[in-house]
Design a protein around this motif. Structure first.
Motif, short mmCIF file in Angstrom:
data_model
loop_
_atom_site.label_atom_id
_atom_site.label_comp_id
_atom_site.label_asym_id
_atom_site.label_seq_id
_atom_site.Cartn_x
_atom_site.Cartn_y
_atom_site.Cartn_z
N UNK A 121 1.08 7.36 -5.85
CA UNK A 121 0.66 8.06 -7.21
C UNK A 121 -0.09 7.03 -8.05
N UNK A 122 0.58 5.96 -8.05
CA UNK A 122 -0.17 4.73 -9.05
C UNK A 122 -0.78 3.43 -8.53
N UNK A 123 -0.41 3.36 -7.26
CA UNK A 123 -1.41 2.31 -7.01
C UNK A 123 -0.64 0.80 -6.64
N UNK A 124 -1.05 -0.33 -6.26
CA UNK A 124 -0.10 -1.33 -5.60
C UNK A 124 0.40 -2.32 -6.64
N UNK A 125 0.10 -1.89 -8.02
CA UNK A 125 0.62 -2.84 -8.92
C UNK A 125 2.32 -3.03 -9.03
N UNK A 126 2.94 -2.26 -8.21
CA UNK A 126 4.06 -2.23 -8.08
C UNK A 126 4.79 -3.32 -7.23
N UNK A 148 10.15 -5.86 3.46
CA UNK A 148 10.63 -4.52 2.88
C UNK A 148 9.65 -4.01 1.90
N UNK A 149 9.26 -4.83 0.91
CA UNK A 149 8.26 -4.17 -0.43
C UNK A 149 6.91 -3.99 0.36
N UNK A 150 6.50 -4.97 1.13
CA UNK A 150 5.08 -4.74 1.87
C UNK A 150 5.26 -3.53 2.64
N UNK A 151 6.17 -3.22 3.44
CA UNK A 151 6.12 -2.21 4.20
C UNK A 151 6.23 -0.85 3.49
N UNK A 152 6.81 -0.69 2.35
CA UNK A 152 6.88 0.25 1.31
C UNK A 152 5.49 0.36 0.83
N UNK A 153 4.77 -0.63 0.23
CA UNK A 153 3.30 -0.55 -0.06
C UNK A 153 2.50 -0.10 0.91
N UNK A 154 2.46 -0.64 2.10
CA UNK A 154 1.59 -0.15 3.33
C UNK A 154 2.15 1.28 3.68
#
Length: 503
Positions: free
Chosen positions: A78-83, A291-297
């Motif tokens: 919804x909002x891009x990879x800033x997270x 974990x964070x990278x997998x969620x972003x991907x």
């Protein structure tokens, strides 16, 4: 297109069942093998015999719940990879616990983190801290159960699962292995469940990226859709995500989770040596980044598949928190076994969080509320009572989950409690460690003032957005309200971020 309703095959059910049976089996193994839980030291601290790797994976799994697995991808979509810049907070958020909090707790040979508060202040401060923690973790457990209930509402049409049958099965298995096997069983099931979580997420990313035309094509579509974000140094706390709210505010969230939370402190204390406890904290750092990278991907692969034309807009799902589940079933529907693997992945996230909570609740109740009043209690009786407490907390949380599911959106007022309570508790421990002139009156006053302030801002932010009808299936918002900046930001949250709020 609508997902076929008959694609959840026998293989998927078998994979799902294997997860529950294996988790229960690990608990039974540690209950009846050579490492029987005969003393409270064995049951609550795994006899201080754990090595670095299982402890670090357990630290990771404890707060990597099903909601986080679903929340990060929908936020990125919804909002891009800033997270992703939340990952910047992990370095200091784990370095400070490793070199400040762990040495204090380990060298004092504590069982409960709240014993420190009595040594530093007095018994009143210890009791206040313990009661606050118990309240916090019971709410967290019931919220995680509710999140699982949300998942099954979405999956029920596809899987034919009986909603409460599935939640009940999970709750009973979790209670069984926590009660019988103690902390050692909880840690080793966490290791198994972490592997399942990674496998489930990787399967979706690999298959989804392949169907989209490769990872370079996924990246190209995300760039064209303005989903790849750079570093945002805007100091405005009302901005949705900036480096300051994620990279700096996130440090306080990490300290509350990895510095003073009993569930994590107990894992540090179960390590064979102080050095291994510190190393386990270091090992969590790259794991958290993965974990964070997998969620972003996964979020980017979702965007590559649907673009701006989301299943929500088409009416295939009713809220953002169902988007990832829809995407997974859409991508994997022709591959028997993989949908079951992802459902097992979600269940693993929930089981690891809940079992850790049961064990830590039994520990603080035993050590802080019961043992001080019965100093002559035998080890056998104390161990039996600890197991009874773990069982009782398991049943209480199941009952609370059932009540909470009936309350629907009214529950939203209670869902921010983890963040509201975690901040003041962190402040209490920091006051004791960093301000030698602080006394017990100041500690209790500060804790109460912190709780009042946090609840005022947190409940106020909920009430201010109450007129906008929030669907009862919206998943909990618990973790990101640790700092005042993220409290303010909560007023402008959309559904995906609310989902991501729980850890």
């Amino acid at each position: 297109h609508d997902i076929n309703e008959d694609h959840f095959s026998a293989v998927d059910y078998v994979i799902f069942a294997v997860l529950l049976v294996a988790s229960a089996g690990i608990g039974l193994y540690y209950a009846f093998s050579g490492g029987r839980q005969r003393t409270t030291q064995e049951f609550l601290l795994a006899d201080r015999s754990m090595s670095c790797l299982p402890v670090s994976l357990s630290l990771l799994a404890t707060f990597q719940s099903a909601v986080a697995i679903l929340g990060a991808p929908s936020e990125i979509y919804a909002n891009g990879t800033q997270y992703w810049f939340l990952g910047c907070s992990y370095f200091l958020g784990l370095l400070i616990p490793a070199h400040i909090f762990i040495p204090v707790f380990y060298r004092l040979r504590l069982t409960s983190a709240y014993q420190y508060l009595e040594l530093r202040f007095n018994k009143t401060v210890r009791i206040c801290g313990t009661v606050t923690f118990i309240f916090q973790m019971i709410v967290v457990c019931s919220v995680v159960y509710c999140a699982v209930n949300v998942i099954f509402h979405t999956l029920s049409a596809v899987t034919g699962f009986d909603l409460w049958g599935a939640v009940l099965a999970m709750g009973l298995v979790c209670t069984l292995y926590t009660t019988l096997g103690g902390l050692k069983a909880v840690i080793w099931t966490d290791v198994f469940q972490t592997v399942v979580m990674f496998a489930g997420q990787l399967a979706v990313i690999v298959v989804g990226a392949h169907q989209a035309g490769g990872i370079s094509e996924v990246w190209r579509r995300a760039q064209n859709g303005s989903r790849i974000a750079g570093l945002d140094l805007n100091p405005d706390p009302l901005e949705r995500h900036t480096f300051w709210t994620l990279g700096v505010g996130g440090i306080f969230l990490m300290l509350a989770l990895y510095g003073v939370n009993q569930a994590q402190v107990q894992r540090y204390l179960s390590s064979r040596t102080e050095k291994e406890a510190i190393m386990s904290c270091y090992v969590v750092f790259p794991c958290q980044q993965i974990v964070l990278t997998l969620g972003c991907l996964m979020g980017l692969v979702m965007f590559a598949r649907y673009g701006e034309d989301s299943p929500l807009d088409k009416g295939y799902v009713s809220s953002n928190d169902q988007m990832v589940l829809y995407f997974v079933m859409d991508v994997l529907q022709d591959l028997p076994g993989l949908p079951g693997l992802f459902v097992a992945c979600l269940f693993s996230g929930a089981l690891s969080t809940i079992s850790s909570a049961f064990n830590s609740l039994a520990t603080v109740t035993m050590e802080d509320l019961i043992k001080p009043h019965f100093p002559a209690m035998t080890e056998t009786r104390a161990t039996l009572l600890s197991k009874g407490l773990a069982l009782a907390y398991g049943l209480v949380c199941l009952a609370m989950a059932y009540i909470a599911s009936l309350m629907g959106s009214v529950l939203q007022a209670a869902l921010s409690i983890f963040g509201m309570v975690g901040g003041p508790l962190l402040g209490l421990f920091c006051l004791g460690m960093f301000f030698p002139w602080a006394n017990s009156v100041g500690a209790v006053s500060g804790l109460l003032a912190g709780l009042v302030m946090a609840f005022w801002v947190g409940i106020g932010s909920f009430v201010s957005r109450f007129p906008a009808a929030v669907p009862s299936t919206t998943a909990p918002d618990v973790g990101n309200l640790t700092t005042v900046a993220s409290f303010v930001k909560a007023k402008t949250r959309s559904e995906p971020e609310r989902l991501n709020g729980l850890y």
